[in-house]
Design an enzyme around this catalytic site. Structure first.
Site, PDB file in Angstrom:
ATOM      1  CB  SER A 252      40.520  19.161  65.920  1.00 52.39           C
ATOM      2  OG  SER A 252      39.892  18.476  64.937  1.00 52.39           O
TER       3      SER A 252
ATOM      4  CD  GLU B 151      36.994  21.036  73.590  1.00 46.10           C
ATOM      5  OE1 GLU B 151      37.700  21.109  74.594  1.00 46.10           O
ATOM      6  OE2 GLU B 151      37.472  20.888  72.446  1.00 46.10           O
TER       7      GLU B 151
ATOM      8  CG  ASN C 139      42.362  17.343  71.537  1.00 43.28           C
ATOM      9  OD1 ASN C 139      42.138  16.226  71.999  1.00 43.28           O
ATOM     10  ND2 ASN C 139      41.844  17.760  70.394  1.00 43.28           N
TER      11      ASN C 139
HETATM   12  P1  NAD Z   1      37.002  14.487  56.161  1.00 42.88           P
HETATM   13  O1  NAD Z   1      38.153  14.595  55.263  1.00 42.88           O
HETATM   14  O2  NAD Z   1      36.449  13.165  56.484  1.00 42.88           O
HETATM   15  O3  NAD Z   1      35.795  15.357  55.559  1.00 42.88           O
HETATM   16  C1  NAD Z   1      35.942  16.636  55.037  1.00 42.88           C
HETATM   17  C2  NAD Z   1      34.960  16.782  53.902  1.00 42.88           C
HETATM   18  O4  NAD Z   1      34.894  18.147  53.542  1.00 42.88           O
HETATM   19  C3  NAD Z   1      35.363  16.022  52.642  1.00 42.88           C
HETATM   20  O5  NAD Z   1      34.295  15.206  52.221  1.00 42.88           O
HETATM   21  C4  NAD Z   1      35.647  17.125  51.640  1.00 42.88           C
HETATM   22  O6  NAD Z   1      35.307  16.775  50.303  1.00 42.88           O
HETATM   23  C5  NAD Z   1      34.756  18.220  52.138  1.00 42.88           C
HETATM   24  N1  NAD Z   1      35.082  19.562  51.660  1.00 42.88           N
HETATM   25  C6  NAD Z   1      36.228  20.040  51.157  1.00 42.88           C
HETATM   26  N2  NAD Z   1      36.080  21.337  50.838  1.00 42.88           N
HETATM   27  C7  NAD Z   1      34.815  21.671  51.142  1.00 42.88           C
HETATM   28  C8  NAD Z   1      34.061  22.866  51.003  1.00 42.88           C
HETATM   29  N3  NAD Z   1      34.594  23.952  50.506  1.00 42.88           N
HETATM   30  N4  NAD Z   1      32.775  22.850  51.406  1.00 42.88           N
HETATM   31  C9  NAD Z   1      32.229  21.727  51.928  1.00 42.88           C
HETATM   32  N5  NAD Z   1      32.908  20.581  52.062  1.00 42.88           N
HETATM   33  C10 NAD Z   1      34.179  20.548  51.664  1.00 42.88           C
HETATM   34  O7  NAD Z   1      37.414  15.278  57.476  1.00 42.88           O
HETATM   35  P2  NAD Z   1      36.766  15.180  58.935  1.00 42.88           P
HETATM   36  O8  NAD Z   1      37.489  14.176  59.731  1.00 42.88           O
HETATM   37  O9  NAD Z   1      35.296  15.086  58.810  1.00 42.88           O
HETATM   38  O10 NAD Z   1      37.152  16.591  59.543  1.00 42.88           O
HETATM   39  C11 NAD Z   1      36.440  17.763  59.226  1.00 42.88           C
HETATM   40  C12 NAD Z   1      36.740  18.834  60.245  1.00 42.88           C
HETATM   41  O11 NAD Z   1      36.373  18.342  61.528  1.00 42.88           O
HETATM   42  C13 NAD Z   1      38.206  19.231  60.344  1.00 42.88           C
HETATM   43  O12 NAD Z   1      38.280  20.594  60.625  1.00 42.88           O
HETATM   44  C14 NAD Z   1      38.693  18.416  61.529  1.00 42.88           C
HETATM   45  O13 NAD Z   1      39.777  19.017  62.170  1.00 42.88           O
HETATM   46  C15 NAD Z   1      37.473  18.440  62.411  1.00 42.88           C
HETATM   47  N6  NAD Z   1      37.380  17.349  63.382  1.00 42.88           N
HETATM   48  C16 NAD Z   1      37.747  16.082  63.055  1.00 42.88           C
HETATM   49  C17 NAD Z   1      37.639  15.065  64.005  1.00 42.88           C
HETATM   50  C18 NAD Z   1      38.002  13.655  63.659  1.00 42.88           C
HETATM   51  O14 NAD Z   1      38.268  12.882  64.568  1.00 42.88           O
HETATM   52  N7  NAD Z   1      38.003  13.273  62.395  1.00 42.88           N
HETATM   53  C19 NAD Z   1      37.141  15.355  65.286  1.00 42.88           C
HETATM   54  C20 NAD Z   1      36.743  16.654  65.573  1.00 42.88           C
HETATM   55  C21 NAD Z   1      36.878  17.644  64.616  1.00 42.88           C
END
Ligand code: NAD
Length: 651
Positions: free
Chosen positions: A122, A155, A194
């Site tokens: 993000s 996006e 954003n």
């Molecule tokens: P999250 O913490 O819920 O999930 C991340 C997952 O990745 C965890 O289960 C973790 O164990 C796993 N992980 C760690 N290292 C890893 C690896 N090497 N290979 C594979 N998996 C691995 O986080 P999230 O909210 O799902 O966010 C993930 C990404 O998406 C981030 O970059 C975040 O910025 C982006 N994002 C989040 C949102 C939101 O609202 N949560 C929205 C858009 C984008």
């Protein structure tokens, strides 16, 4: 790699986003491997998908069984095995550059060199993530919104080295999973949504910090007068006040004192039970329409939002259309900021920014060069026929709420394109439909088909924002229903999902209606203290038996497609699997049918039926107009927005 070559996708991360992304990709028919670092984590993600698919199946939002979709998903913890077959990898691991670097370094080793490597980050620059590989041209941002199953927007972000071919395939892939992509042509902080959304909370924070208005007044004004789905403070409480705080401090920006004080007090919003509102010991979000106040200078907030949009357009980061789509779909804005700016007048917006800049001397009020250039060249918005968009001259008018496709065989396809509002009829949308019909070369049109974008609704009604408190004289029968009803070519409404209120009236103004069997029809107006105002009462009573028409209008309940067919409200109710073919068969007859005879048939049948309709329509529109100023309508619309049952007093 072209889209056709993408068969297998790997999603890295089974968390919040990873499991949702996996789910939507599998629903679209791709084979997906979801990978996380521990078995338990992938299993949890898989269970979340299963639960969500079952919910979707219950609501008939997916065509296949949950088991069929799940069969396309495999889970793994071994990275090499997970990506070995992948044509596209989407990384959704934690938001830390080190973690992403490690992953992308490994990806370079384990994937084919043509494989597209996408990140769902993000806020980290795509360019920085791509730096971990030797093939940055294949790395692209693919930013889904939370939750991916519900949010339509993605996006597609260019890093400095991303190739057009990579970005184009990513864009087409997003379309192929039934989501709406927008291009972000440069790797800017916050990407499009954003960065444009930033001032919504920021400027509101400055206003509250100054004490010119309090948080309830600001939230109420933005929601009840300006149509946003949530107030800026309500939104900050939901996302976490610390999140916005960190984004601003990391960008080197000043933080409004009110935000600072909340962070210091660790009152971070819902998650801590207390933020701008009290959740644990209070009533939570507790503002209402009466809190809206003249002291809230909403233009301060909107001018800054528009200024951000102007910077992005001026810097070629995104087109006005992409920005507007992004903010509507990604942030629930009632209309895109560029479109809204064109209505407000860009000169008014610029003047506001210049005044604020003169008053406070802060950079955040410094007007974008692009905005100033538009104003200096006389492109001040809709009134001047040009602003962010062009208006007036028929050929270059850009539509922001409909898509129009004029096929060679003479079929004019009009798609109502506000899926984030279930294609509710806004004034813009109605104006654009009229414009599209009036400017299409009639000789080249053999038939018209209307349909709704997205998979939930043909159109769920009129946009009720702004209904309450409207002056009675402002209401006239909306032109659109008449223009559609009188259009000299046959028209067909292709209905998949909700067909309610104004949307239902638009469908009734068409000659023919074909619907999926899961569609629903109704006139909920009575629940708002209103009546159908777009010809619904008159058309229904002519089309149905009086008893059935009155049942629809008086009770405000919905009927299913099967009943609608039995009642004669629609021509066919068919299963989803037969829908496209049935519609096509109808349209084929209309497009190839004798044009002059069809035109005459339509005219005489309408005239014959409508001998007394104009008086009826006038009565209906007067009644509708008078109702608009009643307390019952205020109560009805407020109750609707607050999701409670209205208490009418007959005033
Ligand atoms: P999250 O913490 O819920 O999930 C991340 C997952 O990745 C965890 O289960 C973790 O164990 C796993 N992980 C760690 N290292 C890893 C690896 N090497 N290979 C594979 N998996 C691995 O986080 P999230 O909210 O799902 O966010 C993930 C990404 O998406 C981030 O970059 C975040 O910025 C982006 N994002 C989040 C949102 C939101 O609202 N949560 C929205 C858009 C984008």
């Amino acid at each position: 790699m072209p889209l056709d070559d993408i068969d297998h996708v790997a999603v890295l991360g089974a968390g919040n986003m990873g499991h949702g992304i996996t789910e939507v990709i599998a629903i679209a028919g791709y084979d997906v491997t979801m990978r996380d670092i521990e078995t338990e984590l992938v299993e949890d993600g898989y269970e979340d998908i299963k639960w969500s698919l079952e919910k979707l199946a219950e609501k008939e939002r997916i065509d296949e069984s949950p088991e069929t979709v799940l069969d396309r998903i495999s889970t793994m913890t071994d990275l090499e095995a997970a990506v070995a077959e992948a044509d596209l990898v989407i990384e959704a691991a934690p938001e830390e550059l080190d973690i992403k670097h490690d992953i992308f370094t490994d990806l370079e080793t384990y994937t084919d060199e043509d494989t597209i490597l996408a990140s769902n980050t993000s806020s980290l620059p795509i360019t920085d993530i791509a730096a971990a590989t030797d093939r940055p041209e294949r790395v692209v941002g693919m930013h889904f919104f939370n939750p991916p199953v519900k949010m339509d927007l993605v996006e597609v972000i260019y890093g400095d080295e991303t190739s057009d071919a990579t970005a184009e395939t990513a864009y087409e892939f997003v379309e192929s999973i039934d989501k709406t992509p927008i291009y972000v042509n440069k790797d800017v902080r916050g990407f499009v949504v954003n960065s444009v959304l930033g001032p919504f909370g920021d400027e509101a924070g400055w206003m509250a910090s100054e004490g010119v208005a309090d948080i309830r007044e600001i939230d109420a004004t933005m929601v009840h007068e300006r149509g946003y789905p949530m107030g800026p403070f309500e939104l900050a409480d939901l996302t976490g006040i610390d999140i916005g705080y960190h984004v601003r401090t990391e960008a080197g920006k000043d933080v409004p004192p009110i935000v600072e004080s909340k962070v210091e007090a660790e009152a971070l919003g819902r998650k801590t039970g207390k933020g701008y509102y009290e959740y644990e010991d209070g009533d939570g979000v507790d503002y209402g329409p009466d809190d809206a106040a003249d002291s809230v200078d909403w233009l301060r907030i909107e001018a800054r939002i528009i200024n951000e949009a102007a910077k992005l357009v001026g810097d070629d980061v995104a087109t006005p259309d992409a920005i507007d789509t992004g903010l509507r779909l990604g942030a629930g804005f009632p209309e895109g900021p560029c479109r809204r700016a064109d209505k407000l007048g860009l000169d008014t917006v610029l003047e506001k920014l210049d005044d604020l800049h003169a008053q406070y001397g802060e950079d955040r009020y410094e007007a974008a060069d692009y905005l100033r250039e538009l104003v200096d060249s006389g492109q001040t918005g809709e009134d001047a026929d040009a602003g962010f968009y062009t208006y007036g001259s028929d050929d270059d008018r850009t539509y922001t709420t409909i898509n129009v496709d004029h096929h060679e065989d003479g079929l004019l396809e009009i798609e109502l394109d506000r899926p984030e509002r279930m294609n509710a009829l806004s004034q813009d949308l109605m104006d654009e439909v009229v414009h599209a019909l009036e400017t299409a070369d009639e000789d080249e049109v053999r038939a018209v088909v209307f349909e709704g974008a997205g998979d939930r609704a043909f159109s769920a009604g009129a946009d009720i924002t702004g209904f309450a408190g409207m002056d009675p004289y402002e209401s006239e029968v909306s032109e659109v229903f008449e223009v559609v009803a009188d259009y000299p070519r046959p028209t067909l409404a292709k209905i998949d999902g909700f067909c309610l209120g104004g949307g239902h009236e638009l469908a009734l103004a068409c000659d023919l209606r074909v619907a999926t069997d899961g569609s629903e029809f109704g006139f909920p107006e009575i629940n708002l203290g209103l009546i159908p105002g777009g010809g619904g009462t008159q058309r229904a009573v002519r089309m149905l038996t009086e008893a059935r028409a009155k049942e629809l209008v008086f009770r405000g309940n919905r009927i299913d497609a099967e009943t609608a067919e039995e009642w004669g409200l629609i021509n066919r109710a068919v299963p989803e699997s037969e829908f496209e073919d049935t519609v096509e068969a109808f349209l084929d007859d209309l497009v190839t049918g004798a044009p002059v005879a069809l035109r005459k048939a339509k005219r005489v049948m309408n005239r014959g039926r409508d001998q007394d309709i104009s008086a009826g329509l006038q009565l209906e529109s007067q009644a509708f107009g008078q109702l608009l100023s009643t307390d019952d309508v205020t109560e009805g619309t407020t109750a609707f927005m607050e999701d409670r049952k209205p208490e009418f007093e007959g005033q």
